[in-house]
Design an enzyme around this catalytic site. Structure first.
Site, PDB file in Angstrom:
ATOM      1  N   GLU A 365       5.556 -30.778  28.439  1.00  0.00           N
ATOM      2  CA  GLU A 365       6.462 -30.240  27.391  1.00  0.00           C
ATOM      3  C   GLU A 365       7.241 -29.555  28.133  1.00  0.00           C
ATOM      4  O   GLU A 365       7.721 -27.854  27.325  1.00  0.00           O
ATOM      5  CB  GLU A 365       5.545 -29.683  26.526  1.00  0.00           C
ATOM      6  CG  GLU A 365       4.767 -31.438  26.181  1.00  0.00           C
ATOM      7  CD  GLU A 365       3.785 -31.017  25.231  1.00  0.00           C
ATOM      8  OE1 GLU A 365       3.447 -29.302  24.813  1.00  0.00           O
ATOM      9  OE2 GLU A 365       3.214 -31.972  24.805  1.00  0.00           O
ATOM     10  N   GLU A 470      -0.026 -41.176  25.386  1.00  0.00           N
ATOM     11  CA  GLU A 470      -0.527 -40.384  24.138  1.00  0.00           C
ATOM     12  C   GLU A 470      -0.494 -41.071  23.588  1.00  0.00           C
ATOM     13  O   GLU A 470      -0.182 -40.613  22.389  1.00  0.00           O
ATOM     14  CB  GLU A 470      -0.120 -38.920  24.424  1.00  0.00           C
ATOM     15  CG  GLU A 470      -0.473 -38.045  25.797  1.00  0.00           C
ATOM     16  CD  GLU A 470      -0.470 -37.029  25.481  1.00  0.00           C
ATOM     17  OE1 GLU A 470      -0.113 -35.996  23.942  1.00  0.00           O
ATOM     18  OE2 GLU A 470       0.017 -36.057  26.468  1.00  0.00           O
TER      19      GLU A 470
HETATM   20  C1  XIL Z   1      -4.112 -31.983  21.663  1.00  0.00           C
HETATM   21  C2  XIL Z   1      -5.766 -32.381  21.519  1.00  0.00           C
HETATM   22  O1  XIL Z   1      -5.888 -34.714  21.466  1.00  0.00           O
HETATM   23  C3  XIL Z   1      -6.000 -31.656  20.959  1.00  0.00           C
HETATM   24  O2  XIL Z   1      -7.792 -32.085  21.104  1.00  0.00           O
HETATM   25  C4  XIL Z   1      -6.307 -30.434  20.882  1.00  0.00           C
HETATM   26  O3  XIL Z   1      -6.611 -29.620  19.892  1.00  0.00           O
HETATM   27  C5  XIL Z   1      -4.326 -30.236  21.506  1.00  0.00           C
HETATM   28  O4  XIL Z   1      -3.895 -31.087  22.724  1.00  0.00           O
HETATM   29  N1  XIL Z   1       0.759 -33.067  23.299  1.00  0.00           N
HETATM   30  C6  XIL Z   1      -0.349 -32.828  24.270  1.00  0.00           C
HETATM   31  C7  XIL Z   1      -1.466 -32.994  24.207  1.00  0.00           C
HETATM   32  O5  XIL Z   1       0.336 -33.412  26.850  1.00  0.00           O
HETATM   33  O6  XIL Z   1      -2.668 -32.691  25.921  1.00  0.00           O
HETATM   34  C8  XIL Z   1      -1.992 -32.810  23.346  1.00  0.00           C
HETATM   35  O7  XIL Z   1      -3.616 -33.180  22.988  1.00  0.00           O
HETATM   36  C9  XIL Z   1      -1.393 -33.366  22.362  1.00  0.00           C
HETATM   37  C10 XIL Z   1      -0.179 -33.732  22.713  1.00  0.00           C
END
Ligand code: XIL
Length: 550
Positions: A365, A470
């Site tokens: 990110e 994701e």
């Molecule tokens: C999220 C998790 O799913 C949550 O449990 C945590 O509270 C915050 O992070 N982008 C990413 C992930 O790269 O690591 C994030 O995961 C969601 C957005």
């Protein structure tokens, strides 16, 4: 239904409620200069118990004119009741000393479990917006969801309201007031009421899990195309129904939170001997073992997530003497800390789990939502070549064959994609990146053609492979057919991915961001392919159908 007797406290709340019928929109500031400090309420209210059931629907309703608010402080925030600051007359709640966005005021809301709530309040703040959110835990997974947000200003109150359906299996339910900015917040006329008929759930409802043993297997269906993964947490392993389904469906896992810097960096050890750890912060790994053992023992590969990120990375590593608020570390010091962090993580994982981690999200990110690079503390301390440096270090210490990825969300959007391509081109030219991870937290409104075109472009312009890292596809559709619409979307999304892969675009892995809607980080959008009881959703059937059709 187990209905408890009306408690004295609830009666009291209902009484307050009947006294405060009005809310005010955009009133004038009644005189900030004449503020009278009534009492410091930072430590009061330990005894407020809203968890009792009642024949009547519970109601939180506060105009903050009493001696103490029902609200409790959240995080480092402190609270005071202020004269001459109210939205109408009487007093208002001032929330101050906020050190982080989530610091604010909170209410226990367990008594609303399984009900739809209507939340309302008036806010005044130098922050551009104030948010009311709800937090709850389902099977050890805590999610944070917005109920509503109001645009605020310093001189007058703005009223807002919103509704939220709280799952019947939620625990530790908390409604809270927060803001992304850290200025004080004034709140008045705050209420939480039940929308519709009240149902009382004394405890979180136990779930009867569906029999999942005869489900077709995603990893088998997609075996000729790409790996199929899911995000796991310690709960995934401790709940037998979860772990059985994960083993049957997936051949890749990502630790949803535990491999992030906030878990690995050891603050106590580092600050206990700052001189020793000045360039090389201390690390800890014990909390990863159960999840990595699970992956290894069940023949799964692991996506390492993530090394260099602005979020879930503690601020203290960016400060010269590890003192937040002191002087930021300079470029040379941060480069040394970054290199040693990456080295330490690569060495520990390789020594203890050789060959287990097939891909690392080296940088996560780095593109801003508003265009350009995100001005994170990595960017501020090192400069805009921090991405290239991170990949250089990762290549230096990663075992041969480990794939190095850049990972981001909304990366199918044209503006964000061009920023990402610009900063990744030199990394690709240096031979230090192997793949782009498209997080893909999307929803059923996203145009799949635009998405797939962008996916292909990363491969064509950088010569790298692509992973969907994701995936979750939320929906805002509220009608009876939302599950079917989501199922169709999943199906055509997977068909298009498979077609692209067949045509030679190296898509090597598709990871869903969690197992069921109950444990999703976006639980309120129900974005995953299994229901809370692990029964299959049309989304799962859509994924299977897409694999069978091609
Ligand atoms: C999220 C998790 O799913 C949550 O449990 C945590 O509270 C915050 O992070 N982008 C990413 C992930 O790269 O690591 C994030 O995961 C969601 C957005």
């Amino acid at each position: 239904m187990n209905i408890k007797k009306l408690s004295a406290l609830t009666a009291c709340i209902l009484l307050i409620s009947s006294l405060t019928a009005c809310t005010v929109t955009d009133t004038d500031d009644p005189g900030a200069e004449n503020t009278v400090l009534k009492e410091d309420l930072s430590v009061v209210n330990e005894n407020t118990d809203l968890t009792k059931g009642s024949d009547a629907a519970p109601s939180i309703s506060e105009n903050f004119d009493g001696l103490e608010p029902l609200a409790k402080k959240r995080g480092s925030a402190l609270m005071k009741l202020m004269d001459d600051q109210a939205a109408s007359d009487g007093k208002a709640l001032m929330i101050y000393n906020r050190k982080e966005a989530w610091n604010g005021a909170e209410y226990n809301a367990d008594v609303y479990r399984g009900n739809e709530i209507e939340v309302s309040g008036s806010f005044r703040s130098a922050n551009p917006a104030v948010r009311v959110s709800i937090q709850f835990t389902i099977y050890g997974n805590t999610s944070y969801n917005m109920v509503f947000s109001v645009d605020t200003n310093e001189s007058s109150y703005t009223q807002g309201s919103g509704r939220y359906i709280i799952p019947a299996n939620a625990e530790n339910i908390i409604v809270y007031i927060e803001s992304d900015n850290l200025e004080d917040i004034y709140a008045d006329n705050f209420s939480v009421n039940v929308a519709g008929e009240y149902k009382y759930y004394a405890e979180a409802e136990a779930l009867v899990f569906a029999d999942t043993s005869d489900y077709p297997s995603l990893k088998e269906k997609y075996g000729d195309h790409f790996l199929i993964g899911t995000a796991i947490s310690p709960t995934s392993i401790d709940t037998p129904e979860y772990s059985a389904l994960i083993k049957a469906q997936f051949n890749s896992v990502t630790l949803e939170n535990d491999m992030k810097p906030e878990g690995i960096l050891d603050h106590n050890k580092t600050v206990a001997d700052k001189e020793k750890y000045m360039e090389c912060p201390a690390l800890k790994f014990d909390h990863l073992k159960a999840e990595l053992d699970f992956a290894r023992d069940n023949g799964m590969t692991v996506r390492g997530h993530t090394l260099v990120w602005h979020s879930q990375t503690p601020d203290w590593i960016f400060y010269k003497d590890y003192d937040v608020g002191g002087e930021l570390a300079d470029r040379e010091l941060m480069l040394a800390r970054m290199e040693n962090y990456i080295k330490g993580v690569m060495e520990w994982t390789n020594e203890n789990y050789p060959g287990l981690i097939s891909a690392w999200d080296v940088v996560n990110e780095a593109a801003a939502d508003s265009g350009g690079m995100r001005e994170s503390l990595w960017y501020k301390t090192i400069g805009d070549d921090y991405i290239g440096k991170a990949f250089e270090f990762a290549r230096k210490y990663a075992p041969d064959g480990t794939k190095l990825f850049y990972n981001d969300y909304n990366s199918y959007m044209a503006g964000k994609q061009s920023v990402i391509l610009d900063f990744l081109r030199p990394v690709a030219e240096a031979g230090n990146i192997d793949g782009v991870g498209m997080q893909s937290h999307i929803n059923t409104d996203i145009n799949q053609i635009i998405y797939m075109t962008a996916l292909k472009k990363y491969h064509e312009e950088l010569g790298v492979e692509i992973q969907i890292t994701e995936l979750d596809i939320g929906t805002n559709i509220k009608n009876d057919s939302w599950q079917d619409i989501q199922g169709e979307y999943y199906k055509s999304y997977m068909q298009k991915l498979t077609e692209l892969e067949n045509s030679g675009v190296p898509i090597t892995s598709v990871t869903l961001w969690g197992l069921s809607d109950a444990v999703s980080w976006k639980a309120s959008e129900c974005p995953l392919v299994f229901n809370a009881d692990l029964s299959r959703k049309p989304a799962f059937d859509g994924m299977i159908a897409a694999a069978e059709q091609e």
